[in-house]
Design an enzyme around this catalytic site. Structure first.
Site, PDB file in Angstrom:
ATOM      1  N   CYS A 147      16.193 -14.942 -55.638  1.00  0.00           N
ATOM      2  CA  CYS A 147      17.211 -15.259 -54.640  1.00  0.00           C
ATOM      3  C   CYS A 147      16.512 -15.759 -53.382  1.00  0.00           C
ATOM      4  CB  CYS A 147      18.031 -14.004 -54.338  1.00  0.00           C
ATOM      5  SG  CYS A 147      19.328 -14.299 -53.121  1.00  0.00           S
TER       6      CYS A 147
ATOM      7  N   HIS B 193      25.560 -16.101 -60.055  1.00  0.00           N
ATOM      8  CA  HIS B 193      24.717 -15.577 -58.980  1.00  0.00           C
ATOM      9  C   HIS B 193      25.289 -15.974 -57.607  1.00  0.00           C
ATOM     10  CE1 HIS B 193      20.625 -14.694 -57.141  1.00  0.00           C
ATOM     11  NE2 HIS B 193      21.224 -15.397 -56.187  1.00  0.00           N
ATOM     12  N   GLU B 194      25.668 -17.253 -57.479  1.00  0.00           N
ATOM     13  CA  GLU B 194      26.192 -17.730 -56.194  1.00  0.00           C
ATOM     14  C   GLU B 194      27.567 -17.122 -55.904  1.00  0.00           C
ATOM     15  OE1 GLU B 194      24.107 -19.014 -54.293  1.00  0.00           O
ATOM     16  OE2 GLU B 194      22.646 -19.441 -55.864  1.00  0.00           O
TER      17      GLU B 194
ATOM     18  N   HIS C  64      27.328 -13.859 -54.310  1.00  0.00           N
ATOM     19  CA  HIS C  64      27.089 -13.910 -52.862  1.00  0.00           C
ATOM     20  C   HIS C  64      28.402 -13.939 -52.081  1.00  0.00           C
ATOM     21  CE1 HIS C  64      22.787 -14.142 -52.280  1.00  0.00           C
ATOM     22  NE2 HIS C  64      22.656 -15.063 -53.212  1.00  0.00           N
TER      23      HIS C  64
END
Ligand code: ZN
Length: 180
Positions: A99, A141-142, A145
């Site tokens: 990351c 993954h994004e 966030h």
């Protein structure tokens, strides 16, 4: 909620609280948004990342950019996903992730292999695409966030132990930067 302030100048690092706060939807598709997206693309490329979410530049809004090389014939496509929604399917696959907000930490994360994403482009036009493996993982993954979820929240006990020192040093650095 109105238009987006300021131009971010750097990628925010763990454990900045903006990284663990759920982001707000984008409601205005204006020039400020286009400027932000262009700036996020630049920061992602400078850092040689495959993706970057707005909270990672200190802006708590639901958007992220990706740039993934699709193979030898195709150039990498930069893409922006605004107010994205994900639909996941397929087997759970374990793979190592890093990351840009937590450099030097690698974590093995289990995620569904296939993702369908619905989002808006920078002009507010909806689109929908599906992919699997690496790109599906980048989207997940994004998307994490935008929910305030980091790979540190998805670590196995073994990864937690292996990265304990690095994470602790990041916390100390962050606290030191806060001091007057
Ligand atoms: Zn990340």
């Amino acid at each position: 909620m109105n238009s987006i302030p300021a131009q971010p100048d750097k990628i925010v690092l763990y454990p900045d609280p903006v990284l663990t706060r759920p982001a707000e939807p984008v409601e205005v598709f204006d020039e400020g948004l286009q400027i932000l997206v262009a700036r996020m693309m630049e920061l992602m490329r400078e850092a040689q990342g495959a993706g970057l979410a707005a909270p990672q530049v200190g802006i708590s809004r639901r958007l992220f950019v990706t740039e993934v090389d699709s193979g030898p014939e195709e150039p990498p496509h930069p893409t922006v996903f605004i107010n994205p929604e994900l639909e996941l399917s397929g087997a759970l696959i374990s793979f190592e992730e890093g990351c840009l907000s937590i450099p030097d930490v690698r974590v093995t994360v289990r995620r569904p292999q296939v993702a369908r994403i619905r989002a808006f482009d920078v002009h507010g036009q909806p689109f929908e695409i599906q992919d699997e493996d690496f790109l599906a993982r980048v989207w997940q993954h994004e998307y994490d966030h935008l929910e305030g979820v980091l790979i540190t929240n998805r670590m196995s006990p073994r990864d937690r132990l292996a990265n304990r020192r690095t994470l602790k040093e990041m916390v100390l650095d962050f606290e030191e930067d806060l001091r007057p």
